[in-house]
Design a protein around this motif. Structure first.
Motif, PDB file in Angstrom:
ATOM      1  N   CYS A 292       0.832  -1.211   0.000  1.00 46.61           N
ATOM      2  CA  CYS A 292       0.000   0.000   0.000  1.00 46.61           C
ATOM      3  C   CYS A 292       0.871   1.267   0.000  1.00 46.61           C
ATOM      4  CB  CYS A 292      -0.943  -0.023   1.202  1.00 46.61           C
ATOM      5  SG  CYS A 292      -2.454   0.943   0.978  1.00 46.61           S
ATOM      6  N   ILE A 293       1.733   1.362  -0.979  1.00 50.66           N
ATOM      7  CA  ILE A 293       2.718   2.443  -1.043  1.00 50.66           C
ATOM      8  C   ILE A 293       2.181   3.672  -1.775  1.00 50.66           C
ATOM      9  CG2 ILE A 293       4.993   3.070  -1.989  1.00 50.66           C
ATOM     10  CD1 ILE A 293       5.727   0.067  -1.629  1.00 50.66           C
ATOM     11  N   TYR A 294       1.347   3.474  -2.795  1.00 53.65           N
ATOM     12  CA  TYR A 294       1.027   4.574  -3.702  1.00 53.65           C
ATOM     13  C   TYR A 294      -0.418   5.067  -3.697  1.00 53.65           C
ATOM     14  CZ  TYR A 294       5.683   3.955  -5.524  1.00 53.65           C
ATOM     15  OH  TYR A 294       7.050   3.898  -5.636  1.00 53.65           O
ATOM     16  N   PRO A 295      -1.215   4.838  -2.659  1.00 50.13           N
ATOM     17  CA  PRO A 295      -2.514   5.512  -2.634  1.00 50.13           C
ATOM     18  C   PRO A 295      -2.317   7.006  -2.395  1.00 50.13           C
ATOM     19  CG  PRO A 295      -2.164   4.394  -0.563  1.00 50.13           C
ATOM     20  CD  PRO A 295      -1.023   4.001  -1.452  1.00 50.13           C
ATOM     21  N   ASN A 296      -3.200   7.800  -2.994  1.00 50.45           N
ATOM     22  CA  ASN A 296      -3.129   9.235  -2.718  1.00 50.45           C
ATOM     23  C   ASN A 296      -3.866   9.539  -1.409  1.00 50.45           C
ATOM     24  OD1 ASN A 296      -5.931   9.457  -3.339  1.00 50.45           O
ATOM     25  ND2 ASN A 296      -5.453   9.762  -5.515  1.00 50.45           N
ATOM     26  N   ASP A 297      -3.897  10.807  -1.017  1.00 46.29           N
ATOM     27  CA  ASP A 297      -4.477  11.168   0.272  1.00 46.29           C
ATOM     28  C   ASP A 297      -5.943  10.771   0.373  1.00 46.29           C
ATOM     29  OD1 ASP A 297      -2.045  12.217   0.980  1.00 46.29           O
ATOM     30  OD2 ASP A 297      -2.623  14.311   0.662  1.00 46.29           O
ATOM     31  N   ALA A 298      -6.701  11.031  -0.684  1.00 45.64           N
ATOM     32  CA  ALA A 298      -8.131  10.700  -0.660  1.00 45.64           C
ATOM     33  C   ALA A 298      -8.341   9.193  -0.562  1.00 45.64           C
ATOM     34  CB  ALA A 298      -8.823  11.260  -1.902  1.00 45.64           C
ATOM     35  N   GLU A 299      -7.500   8.438  -1.256  1.00 44.70           N
ATOM     36  CA  GLU A 299      -7.616   6.981  -1.205  1.00 44.70           C
ATOM     37  C   GLU A 299      -7.253   6.441   0.174  1.00 44.70           C
ATOM     38  OE1 GLU A 299      -6.649   6.186  -5.958  1.00 44.70           O
ATOM     39  OE2 GLU A 299      -5.031   6.232  -4.473  1.00 44.70           O
ATOM     40  N   LEU A 300      -6.246   7.023   0.792  1.00 44.39           N
ATOM     41  CA  LEU A 300      -5.916   6.602   2.154  1.00 44.39           C
ATOM     42  C   LEU A 300      -7.086   6.820   3.101  1.00 44.39           C
ATOM     43  CD1 LEU A 300      -2.279   7.611   3.222  1.00 44.39           C
ATOM     44  CD2 LEU A 300      -3.274   5.331   2.999  1.00 44.39           C
ATOM     45  N   ARG A 301      -7.756   7.937   2.965  1.00 41.62           N
ATOM     46  CA  ARG A 301      -8.898   8.214   3.830  1.00 41.62           C
ATOM     47  C   ARG A 301     -10.021   7.213   3.588  1.00 41.62           C
ATOM     48  NH1 ARG A 301      -7.325  13.636   2.640  1.00 41.62           N
ATOM     49  NH2 ARG A 301      -8.882  13.775   0.956  1.00 41.62           N
ATOM     50  N   ARG A 302     -10.237   6.813   2.333  1.00 38.32           N
ATOM     51  CA  ARG A 302     -11.269   5.814   2.030  1.00 38.32           C
ATOM     52  C   ARG A 302     -10.915   4.460   2.633  1.00 38.32           C
ATOM     53  NH1 ARG A 302     -11.447   6.600  -4.286  1.00 38.32           N
ATOM     54  NH2 ARG A 302     -12.821   4.778  -4.304  1.00 38.32           N
ATOM     55  N   LEU A 303      -9.646   4.066   2.538  1.00 39.78           N
ATOM     56  CA  LEU A 303      -9.210   2.807   3.139  1.00 39.78           C
ATOM     57  C   LEU A 303      -9.385   2.840   4.653  1.00 39.78           C
ATOM     58  CD1 LEU A 303      -5.949   2.282   1.043  1.00 39.78           C
ATOM     59  CD2 LEU A 303      -8.010   0.872   0.897  1.00 39.78           C
ATOM     60  N   ALA A 304      -9.026   3.978   5.257  1.00 38.93           N
ATOM     61  CA  ALA A 304      -9.151   4.098   6.715  1.00 38.93           C
ATOM     62  C   ALA A 304     -10.602   4.048   7.157  1.00 38.93           C
ATOM     63  CB  ALA A 304      -8.506   5.407   7.177  1.00 38.93           C
ATOM     64  N   ALA A 305     -11.472   4.733   6.442  1.00 39.58           N
ATOM     65  CA  ALA A 305     -12.886   4.758   6.814  1.00 39.58           C
ATOM     66  C   ALA A 305     -13.498   3.371   6.749  1.00 39.58           C
ATOM     67  CB  ALA A 305     -13.644   5.720   5.900  1.00 39.58           C
ATOM     68  N   ALA A 306     -12.994   2.532   5.850  1.00 32.73           N
ATOM     69  CA  ALA A 306     -13.521   1.173   5.702  1.00 32.73           C
ATOM     70  C   ALA A 306     -12.886   0.187   6.680  1.00 32.73           C
ATOM     71  CB  ALA A 306     -13.305   0.676   4.275  1.00 32.73           C
ATOM     72  N   GLY A 307     -11.791   0.574   7.343  1.00 38.35           N
ATOM     73  CA  GLY A 307     -11.127  -0.325   8.278  1.00 38.35           C
ATOM     74  C   GLY A 307     -10.170  -1.310   7.648  1.00 38.35           C
ATOM     75  N   VAL A 308      -9.709  -1.013   6.424  1.00 33.78           N
ATOM     76  CA  VAL A 308      -8.769  -1.906   5.743  1.00 33.78           C
ATOM     77  C   VAL A 308      -7.414  -1.845   6.442  1.00 33.78           C
ATOM     78  CG1 VAL A 308      -7.547  -2.349   3.572  1.00 33.78           C
ATOM     79  CG2 VAL A 308      -9.953  -1.637   3.538  1.00 33.78           C
ATOM     80  N   GLY A 309      -6.808  -3.011   6.686  1.00 35.00           N
ATOM     81  CA  GLY A 309      -5.490  -3.073   7.313  1.00 35.00           C
ATOM     82  C   GLY A 309      -4.382  -3.063   6.289  1.00 35.00           C
ATOM     83  N   VAL A 310      -3.179  -2.688   6.732  1.00 38.75           N
ATOM     84  CA  VAL A 310      -2.008  -2.610   5.855  1.00 38.75           C
ATOM     85  C   VAL A 310      -0.854  -3.387   6.463  1.00 38.75           C
ATOM     86  CG1 VAL A 310      -0.253  -1.092   4.842  1.00 38.75           C
ATOM     87  CG2 VAL A 310      -2.650  -0.383   4.868  1.00 38.75           C
ATOM     88  N   ALA A 311      -0.258  -4.271   5.663  1.00 35.66           N
ATOM     89  CA  ALA A 311       0.966  -4.969   6.033  1.00 35.66           C
ATOM     90  C   ALA A 311       2.142  -4.173   5.501  1.00 35.66           C
ATOM     91  CB  ALA A 311       0.972  -6.381   5.449  1.00 35.66           C
TER      92      ALA A 311
END
Length: 459
Positions: A277-296
């Motif tokens: 998960c290196i290249y999401p932009n700021d808006a995409e990071l917020r969408r991932l966070a709101a959904a509760g997606v985890g990152v390794a």
């Protein structure tokens, strides 16, 4: 810090005592602490002078004791092609296309011995729980073989049934020899869940579903896999936003960026955790966070391949679960979670400055953060009473620690190298005085050497 005992002390099966410092979780540390275990669970913790009687006692005198580290992303079979010279200095896609033909030689024996050796290495590096992403399937029942190794060892294992269906002939990256049809993937995924997934608390084996990447499976398989996971209540794992070439591929193939594709296929949920998960932009990071997606977060692999690194500080501030992954044994070329945790500390400070990451932050990522990624934060990643008895007594040579008097946790990552002196999984000692207690290890290493040589076409 406190030395209070909870719950009341009673006789235990295992007692770890006299720690220089016992780290219970991110909010509690006990100088001179002890920990009692019965039935594979932590039953009590406390300070010096209040220890219960125990059948077995481990001295942690002068040593740090922490929860076991949790590995959220690995490709264990790749230790058969570790540091393979023709592949090590290319891009991610070059690296993959060089190694795919070698991995086509994987069979059940190779999957078993690579898993056995790889789990021994993980235990020696302080890892007590690991996921594994096995996504090449040139032959059947390879995941079964890995699970067999984990059971023989007594290791806590989250097998992820990886898959690739889009071969180079179909516009993907891998050759046909390591891909399967969608029907084969879905049928075997359901079989593995039925045969091995244990949803009960304290489970040693669980199964997740893990199509490899946007450039190696079809959109239809991604969608069907998400639906299958929902039906059986298992977790989802994949690579996401790992490389800029992935952005280009998704735009050309699907008409959208990787995170948008991830959402369109039904994966944007707290059932999912993703690697890199290196290249999401700021808006995409917020969408991932709101959904509760985890990152390794895989610091060493990303640095060695030279593909960038995850924005861990920003991710954690947004509330994303962030854990540590050592990644594949042919990209990272080791499976030490201590090394990965140290790399996370260094990268965090390099990216964000000295206040961006402390040793305790890095330890928290490798324990509680990783447990959140696997959906097991209630019982893994901490040593509160009731937790699974997965813990590590750490050893640093006295020369390395000379002068490090003020903070055992900072010294653990800043000094070094550190190794696991004692590793305990579910109350069982699997590493003792720095050496694995695994009766099958010598035979596995001999078999591993022969298979690796054949796979790399050496004599």
């Amino acid at each position: 810090m406190t030395t209070a005992v909870d719950p009341p002390v009673r006789a235990a099966e295992l007692l770890v005592r006299d720690a220089e410092l016992l780290v219970v979780d991110g909010g509690r540390e006990i100088p001179g602490g002890w920990l009692a275990v019965t039935g594979g669970r932590v039953t009590a913790v406390g300070g010096a002078g209040s220890e219960p009687e125990a059948r077995t006692t481990v001295s942690a005198a002068g040593r740090l004791v922490t929860p076991g580290l949790v590995n959220t992303h690995h490709h264990i079979y790749q230790n058969l092609t570790r540091s393979y010279a023709p592949a090590v200095n290319g891009s991610l896609f070059d690296w993959l296309t060089t190694l795919y033909p070698l991995w086509a030689g994987l069979d059940e024996e190779a999957a078993y011995v690579s898993a056995y050796v790889g789990m021994a290495e993980l235990l020696m590096g302080g890892c007590t729980t690991s996921s594994d992403h096995l996504y090449v399937h040139p032959r059947p029942r390879l995941v079964d073989a890995e699970i067999g190794a984990a059971r023989d060892i007594g290791f806590r294992f989250h097998a992820t049934r990886g898959s690739m269906t889009r071969s180079v002939e179909d516009g993907g990256l891998p050759p046909r020899s390591v891909t399967q049809t969608e029907e084969e993937v879905l049928a075997d995924s359901e079989r593995l869940i039925g045969a091995y997934h244990d949803p009960e608390p304290g489970a040693l084996v669980r199964v997740a579903l893990a199509p490899c990447s946007p450039f190696s499976v079809t959109k239809e398989l991604m969608t069907a896999t998400a639906q299958l996971a929902e039906r059986h209540d298992v977790r989802l794992h994949t690579h996401l936003a790992e490389d800029l070439d992935e952005d280009t591929y998704c735009l050309e193939t699907y008409g959208c960026r990787p995170v948008e594709y991830f959402e369109e296929t039904g994966w944007l949920s707290d059932r999912s955790w993703v690697a890199h998960c290196i290249y999401p932009n700021d808006a995409e990071l917020r969408r991932l966070a709101a959904a509760g997606v985890g990152v390794a977060h895989c610091p060493s692999s990303n640095m060695l391949i030279g593909g960038g690194t995850a924005r861990v500080k920003e991710m954690r501030e947004l509330g994303l679960p962030v854990g540590i992954g050592c990644d594949g044994s042919a990209s990272t070329d080791h499976a030490s979670l201590w090394l990965e945790t140290r790399a996370a500390l260094l990268l965090g400070r390099y990216r964000g400055g000295p206040g961006a990451m402390t040793a305790r932050d890095a330890l928290d990522i490798a324990t509680r953060g990783s447990a959140r990624c696997l959906g097991r934060e209630d019982e893994l990643g901490h040593l509160r009473p009731g937790a699974c008895a997965d813990l590590v007594v750490w050893d640093l040579h006295e020369v390395a620690l000379a002068g490090a008097l003020s903070d055992p946790v900072e010294a653990w990552l800043r000094c070094g190298p550190a190794r696991a002196w004692t590793t305990v999984v579910a109350g069982r000692i699997l590493v003792d005085r720095g050496e694995p207690r695994l009766p099958g290890l010598a035979d596995a290493l001999r078999a591993h050497s022969g298979i690796a040589r054949r796979m790399q076409r050496e004599t």
